[in-house]
Design a protein around this motif. Structure first.
Motif, PDB file in Angstrom:
ATOM      1  N   SER A 136      -3.705  39.169 -31.181  1.00 15.30           N
ATOM      2  CA  SER A 136      -5.101  38.805 -30.879  1.00 15.30           C
ATOM      3  C   SER A 136      -5.492  37.562 -31.666  1.00 15.30           C
ATOM      4  N   LYS A 138      -8.042  37.404 -33.568  1.00 12.09           N
ATOM      5  CA  LYS A 138      -8.447  37.846 -34.909  1.00 12.09           C
ATOM      6  C   LYS A 138      -7.245  37.906 -35.847  1.00 12.09           C
ATOM      7  N   GLU A 139      -6.105  38.322 -35.335  1.00 16.78           N
ATOM      8  CA  GLU A 139      -4.891  38.345 -36.156  1.00 16.78           C
ATOM      9  C   GLU A 139      -4.442  36.924 -36.484  1.00 16.78           C
ATOM     10  N   VAL A 141      -6.446  34.375 -36.809  1.00 14.32           N
ATOM     11  CA  VAL A 141      -7.405  33.884 -37.794  1.00 14.32           C
ATOM     12  C   VAL A 141      -7.081  34.423 -39.188  1.00 14.32           C
ATOM     13  N   GLU A 142      -6.711  35.681 -39.276  1.00 17.09           N
ATOM     14  CA  GLU A 142      -6.338  36.263 -40.578  1.00 17.09           C
ATOM     15  C   GLU A 142      -5.140  35.526 -41.169  1.00 17.09           C
ATOM     16  N   VAL A 173     -14.164  29.688 -40.079  1.00 18.28           N
ATOM     17  CA  VAL A 173     -13.633  30.774 -40.925  1.00 18.28           C
ATOM     18  C   VAL A 173     -13.341  30.302 -42.343  1.00 18.28           C
ATOM     19  N   LEU A 241     -15.949  37.000 -30.057  1.00 24.57           N
ATOM     20  CA  LEU A 241     -15.212  37.459 -31.230  1.00 24.57           C
ATOM     21  C   LEU A 241     -15.957  37.166 -32.532  1.00 24.57           C
TER      22      LEU A 241
END
Length: 320
Positions: A136, A138-139, A141-142, A173, A241
């Motif tokens: 995803s 989000k992953e 971005v992490e 971010v 998101l």
């Protein structure tokens, strides 16, 4: 010359003139500069427009030349230098070229060519290879926050809309946009190959380039840059998101420098006629494009406004 021979000659000349008139009525022999390598959005747009021009009777033939590199600046320079005063020359361009000119400051700019029309708009899709461990955005971005250089973004030339979107996301971010690892390709075909080969972590482009691979399951869409979800793409928007990132791409067409106002009007009329053809409607439907036709002074002002707006976005994102 005998009278009968003289009459036959006149008839032959008349028939020849008639054939020439019919050839002219069938349209011009156009040259289309596509300032990118084959397989990308500009290539697809240029060839779809050429087909539509022929179907609409505005052109008899269209010859294409691909010249990729530097967000279209290499093709633009060749177009400006080689086509001055040519009323049968067209060049595909768009937001990517505007962003590239702002970022790269090439010696030849769009102001040296002649605006004709905006054709369409398209939002960007971010994808990962099917085998990617990242499932995803989000992953992604992490991972980006942990180690910005470990996330390799692949897309069009520097200053392209996907490059700007990646920089905007980094800034959102808390990551220095100057530290993102962005790999620029000279055409959508190269970007596709890089994603499929696992040579980039995330690929960004229009649905035109990635659509068939998304459908076949070879690429996984993880986010789109549109305000709402895109038809046929099972992926959330970046805003959905929680990231305040929205940016669209647009494409248009320019004519050569040094043509007369009458020649510009004739080319504009031809392009507008082509956008009303069945061939163009089919291309819009197949590629998921959004029609956004604009011409004349309105298009001139739009391009000027785009330079100002994209420059502001790129400054805010830390790109320039």
């Amino acid at each position: 010359m005998r009278r009968n021979d003289f009459l036959k000659t006149l008839l032959a000349l008349g028939a020849g003139a008639s054939l020439m008139q019919r050839a002219d009525a069938a349209g011009a022999n156009l040259k289309m500069m596509i300032p990118a390598n084959p397989g990308g959005g500009w290539d697809g747009t240029g060839r779809a427009l050429g087909k539509a021009l022929i179907e609409a009777g505005a052109a008899a033939t269209v010859n294409y030349e691909n010249k990729g590199g530097a967000a279209g600046a290499i093709g633009l320079a060749q177009f400006v230098n080689a086509s001055k005063g040519d009323p049968n020359a067209l060049m595909v361009m768009g937001a990517v070229m505007v962003g590239g000119i702002i970022a790269g400051k090439p010696p030849v700019t769009l102001s040296q060519a002649t605006p004709v029309a905006r054709l369409l708009s398209e939002y960007q899709v971010f994808v990962v290879p099917a085998a990617s461990p990242l499932k995803s955005m989000k992953e992604v971005v992490e991972q980006l926050k942990k180690d910005p250089g470990s996330v390799k973004w692949g897309g069009g030339s520097r200053g392209s809309t996907e490059h700007i979107a990646a920089a905007m996301l980094a800034r959102e971010v808390g990551v220095d946009a100057g530290k993102i690892n962005y790999v620029a390709f000279r055409g959508g075909g190269e970007a596709v190959a890089a994603v499929l080969g696992g040579n980039v972590t995330v690929g960004g482009s229009g649905y035109t380039e990635f659509g068939e691979y998304i459908k076949s399951g070879k690429m996984r869409p993880i986010a789109v840059t549109s305000p709402t979800r895109l038809k046929g793409v099972d992926a959330p928007t970046l805003k959905e998101l929680g990231f305040n990132v929205e940016i669209g791409n647009w494409r248009g067409v320019y004519a050569a420098p040094g043509i007369t106002p009458e020649q510009r009007k004739a080319l504009t009329d031809m392009v507008l006629k082509a956008t009303k053809s069945a061939a163009w409607a089919q291309a819009v439907e197949t590629n998921g494009w959004t029609p956004a036709v604009m011409s004349g002074p309105e298009f001139d002002k739009f391009v000027d406004d785009q330079f100002a707006a994209l420059r502001a976005v790129m400054v805010k994102a830390g790109m320039i």
